[in-house]
Enzyme design. Structure first.
Site, mmCIF file in Angstrom:
data_model
loop_
_atom_site.group_PDB
_atom_site.id
_atom_site.type_symbol
_atom_site.label_atom_id
_atom_site.label_comp_id
_atom_site.label_asym_id
_atom_site.label_seq_id
_atom_site.Cartn_x
_atom_site.Cartn_y
_atom_site.Cartn_z
ATOM 1 N N LYS A 22 -3.417 12.286 49.089
ATOM 2 C CA LYS A 22 -2.767 13.478 48.539
ATOM 3 C C LYS A 22 -1.974 13.120 47.282
ATOM 4 C CE LYS A 22 1.363 14.992 50.276
ATOM 5 N NZ LYS A 22 2.354 15.196 49.230
ATOM 6 N N ASN A 23 -1.208 12.036 47.368
ATOM 7 C CA ASN A 23 -0.301 11.710 46.267
ATOM 8 C C ASN A 23 -1.003 11.111 45.056
ATOM 9 O OD1 ASN A 23 1.742 12.749 47.752
ATOM 10 N ND2 ASN A 23 2.749 10.793 48.229
ATOM 11 N N ARG A 93 6.571 21.431 45.066
ATOM 12 C CA ARG A 93 7.326 20.706 44.044
ATOM 13 C C ARG A 93 6.427 19.975 43.051
ATOM 14 N NH1 ARG A 93 12.247 18.480 43.368
ATOM 15 N NH2 ARG A 93 11.195 16.721 42.444
ATOM 16 N N CYS A 117 14.828 20.348 48.520
ATOM 17 C CA CYS A 117 13.880 20.508 49.609
ATOM 18 C C CYS A 117 14.452 19.808 50.825
ATOM 19 C CB CYS A 117 12.501 19.980 49.237
ATOM 20 S SG CYS A 117 12.414 18.215 49.254
ATOM 21 N N ARG A 122 16.521 16.017 45.194
ATOM 22 C CA ARG A 122 15.378 15.682 44.335
ATOM 23 C C ARG A 122 15.520 16.170 42.890
ATOM 24 N NH1 ARG A 122 10.042 15.990 48.047
ATOM 25 N NH2 ARG A 122 9.323 14.398 46.629
ATOM 26 N N PRO A 123 16.420 15.560 42.123
ATOM 27 C CA PRO A 123 16.588 15.950 40.724
ATOM 28 C C PRO A 123 15.371 15.571 39.863
ATOM 29 C CG PRO A 123 17.903 13.993 41.228
ATOM 30 C CD PRO A 123 17.289 14.449 42.517
ATOM 31 N N ILE A 124 15.337 16.102 38.641
ATOM 32 C CA ILE A 124 14.209 15.798 37.738
ATOM 33 C C ILE A 124 14.705 15.206 36.427
ATOM 34 C CG2 ILE A 124 12.523 17.453 38.633
ATOM 35 C CD1 ILE A 124 13.605 19.341 36.362
ATOM 36 N N ASP A 125 15.962 14.708 36.463
ATOM 37 C CA ASP A 125 16.563 14.187 35.236
ATOM 38 C C ASP A 125 15.721 13.093 34.579
ATOM 39 O OD1 ASP A 125 17.346 12.903 37.691
ATOM 40 O OD2 ASP A 125 18.696 11.628 36.535
ATOM 41 N N LEU A 126 15.063 12.257 35.374
ATOM 42 C CA LEU A 126 14.320 11.140 34.780
ATOM 43 C C LEU A 126 13.046 11.626 34.074
ATOM 44 C CD1 LEU A 126 14.809 8.596 37.702
ATOM 45 C CD2 LEU A 126 16.002 8.629 35.503
ATOM 46 N N ASP A 307 7.621 7.441 53.115
ATOM 47 C CA ASP A 307 6.713 8.395 53.758
ATOM 48 C C ASP A 307 6.209 7.914 55.130
ATOM 49 O OD1 ASP A 307 7.008 10.167 51.709
ATOM 50 O OD2 ASP A 307 5.060 9.808 50.784
ATOM 51 N N VAL A 329 15.491 5.585 49.779
ATOM 52 C CA VAL A 329 14.821 6.322 48.688
ATOM 53 C C VAL A 329 15.315 7.764 48.597
ATOM 54 C CG1 VAL A 329 12.590 7.057 47.758
ATOM 55 C CG2 VAL A 329 12.799 4.820 48.857
ATOM 56 N N ARG A 399 -0.037 20.647 54.737
ATOM 57 C CA ARG A 399 0.111 20.340 53.306
ATOM 58 C C ARG A 399 -0.445 18.958 52.998
ATOM 59 N NH1 ARG A 399 5.671 19.665 52.127
ATOM 60 N NH2 ARG A 399 4.614 18.540 50.501
#
Ligand code: UD1
Length: 418
Positions: A22-23, A93, A117, A122-126, A307, A329, A399
């Site tokens: 999936k990933n 996401r 979530c 789960r920020p997206i700053d990077l 995971d 993590v 999912r």
């Protein structure tokens, strides 16, 4: 809404074939927006998340055709939209992964901010730090986020944490930037390597994927290719733990054993036998009547995968002794603990650590899958619990696991969907 009923099962036996990851499939589908010719993807798992990503691509103007089981054809020559609607972003996401490719292809991209979530903020700053370094202007307002650039210019980007998504998004944004981009402290997951291999097949010039420093030389344009998605190391790990927890004997086919080293190592520490074949594409896991408690600390690859944390916690719940699981993590990835406790597990949380005292047996209870891997952990616990475990909210499981109940049932598990 669908539920799983899981009954105490005999030791699992037989062979299970692992699906494409999936990933890997999600970022590769997003990266398909970068090519202007036909792209054929093979071994794409049939999952809800993959369906959503295909919807996102279609909404952006790509042509997406399912050719056969696991084979998808994509043509992104005529993409005509740069906005991902809130409705699709809120479903998944990972829709955010189209930002890098869109920025590269069209110079602009807009979507709604992904929310928090179940497993953390789960920020997206990077991701944004990377886009900015390449020359994009970032605009955040009213819950929307846009990135705009007339031209992207390569730069050196240091990631404060080796984020998988940020590494992928920046790599995809940089493939057609002018000059060279270097991502330092990049994520090293096998899925990053798969994405880089795919992009290179399309004509990109990426070196160093799989190490902490990735070099991307910008090219003028990308074409088409045929690519097979790598096997899902987390699905493989889940079935390996299933063999361990039921004291079974299971052959897991279509794996790359070098991708699952920490899982193999921890199962061996717990007293299971894990036998790799010569080609390193199969493992046989033979359980132990009395698995031992082992300590686990989740880390970015090649460390123990976050995971697989919940599934190992299910195993540790019935192991002999006390184990400590430290989650480094994600800051809030212990939602499965309360559910496992409903089934009789003895677990205490202290910050980012869970202390698990193994018990002799678990009891069936109505439980809820709070996220994808938490759901998998409850299925595993259900296999060794007295009575019938009713798991609700299994849409989380759908999912990320292809035909989970069929694969389990083939190995002799008592599981059914209602
Ligand atoms: C991916 C996987 C997910 C897996 C995770 C970690 C996909 C589709 N999902 O998620 O299954 O659990 O890797 O192996 O591939 N972070 C920041 N700022 C950012 C981005 C991330 O602080 O801009 C933090 C996150 O909050 C988290 C950590 O970095 O604490 C790891 O996240 P990341 O590696 O980005 O995970 P994802 O790519 O979202």
């Amino acid at each position: 809404m669908d539920k799983f009923l899981v009954e105490k099962s005999p030791p699992l036996r037989g062979t299970v074939r692992i699906s494409g990851a999936k990933n890997s499939a999600l970022p590769i589908l997003a990266a398909s927006l970068l090519g202007t010719e036909d792209i054929i993807l093979e071994d794409v798992p049939k999952l809800k998340d993959v369906e959503v990503m295909c919807e996102v691509l279609t909404c952006l103007g790509a042509k997406v055709e399912i050719l056969d089981k696991g084979i998808i054809k994509i043509n992104s020559k005529d993409i005509n939209n740069y906005e991902t609607p809130y409705e699709l972003m809120s479903k998944m996401r990972a829709s955010f992964l189209v930002m890098g490719p869109l920025l590269s292809r069209t110079g602009k991209t807009k979507t709604s901010m992904p929310g928090g979530c179940a497993i953390g903020t789960r920020p997206i700053d990077l991701h944004l730090k990377g886009f900015k370094a390449l020359g994009a202007k970032i605009d955040v307002n009213h819950g929307n986020i846009g990135a705009y650039a007339e031209r992207l210019i390569g730069d050196r980007i240091y990631l404060d944490f080796p984020s998988v998504g940020a590494t992928e998004n920046i790599m995809m944004a940089a493939v057609m930037a002018e000059g060279e981009t270097i991502i330092d402290n990049a994520a090293m997951e096998p899925e990053i390597v798969d994405l880089a291999n795919f992009l290179n097949k399309l004509g990109a010039d990426i070196k160093g994927a799989g190490t902490s420093s990735i070099r991307i030389k910008g090219v003028k344009e990308l074409g088409g290719a045929t690519h097979s998605v790598i096997p899902d190391r987390i699905e493989a790990g889940t079935f390996m733990v299933a063999a361990a927890i039921t004291n079974g004997d299971v052959v897991v086919e279509n794996v790359i054993t070098s991708h699952i080293k920490p899982i193999i190592a921890k199962l061996r520490e717990a007293g299971c036998q894990v036998i790799e074949n010569e080609n390193k594409d199969k493992v046989r896991v033979i359980g132990s009547a009395s698995p031992r408690a082992v300590d686990i600390k989740t880390l970015p690859y090649p460390g123990f995968p976050t995971d697989m944390q919940a599934q190992f916690m299910a195993l540790m719940s019935v192991a002999k002794g006390t184990s400590v699981i430290i989650e480094t993590v994600f800051e809030n990835r212990f939602m499965h603990v309360d559910e496992l406790k409903r089934m009789g597990a003895d677990i205490k949380i202290d910050g980012r650590s869970a202390i698990i005292q193994g018990v002799d047996s678990l009891m069936a209870a109505p439980v809820k899958a709070t996220d994808l891997r938490a759901g998998a952990a409850l299925v595993l616990a259900g296999l060794v619990s007295d009575g019938v475990t009713e798991i609700s909210d299994i849409y989380h499981i759908d999912r990320g696991y292809e035909n989970m109940e069929e694969k389990f049932a083939q190995l002799g598990a008592n599981i059914r969907r209602i």
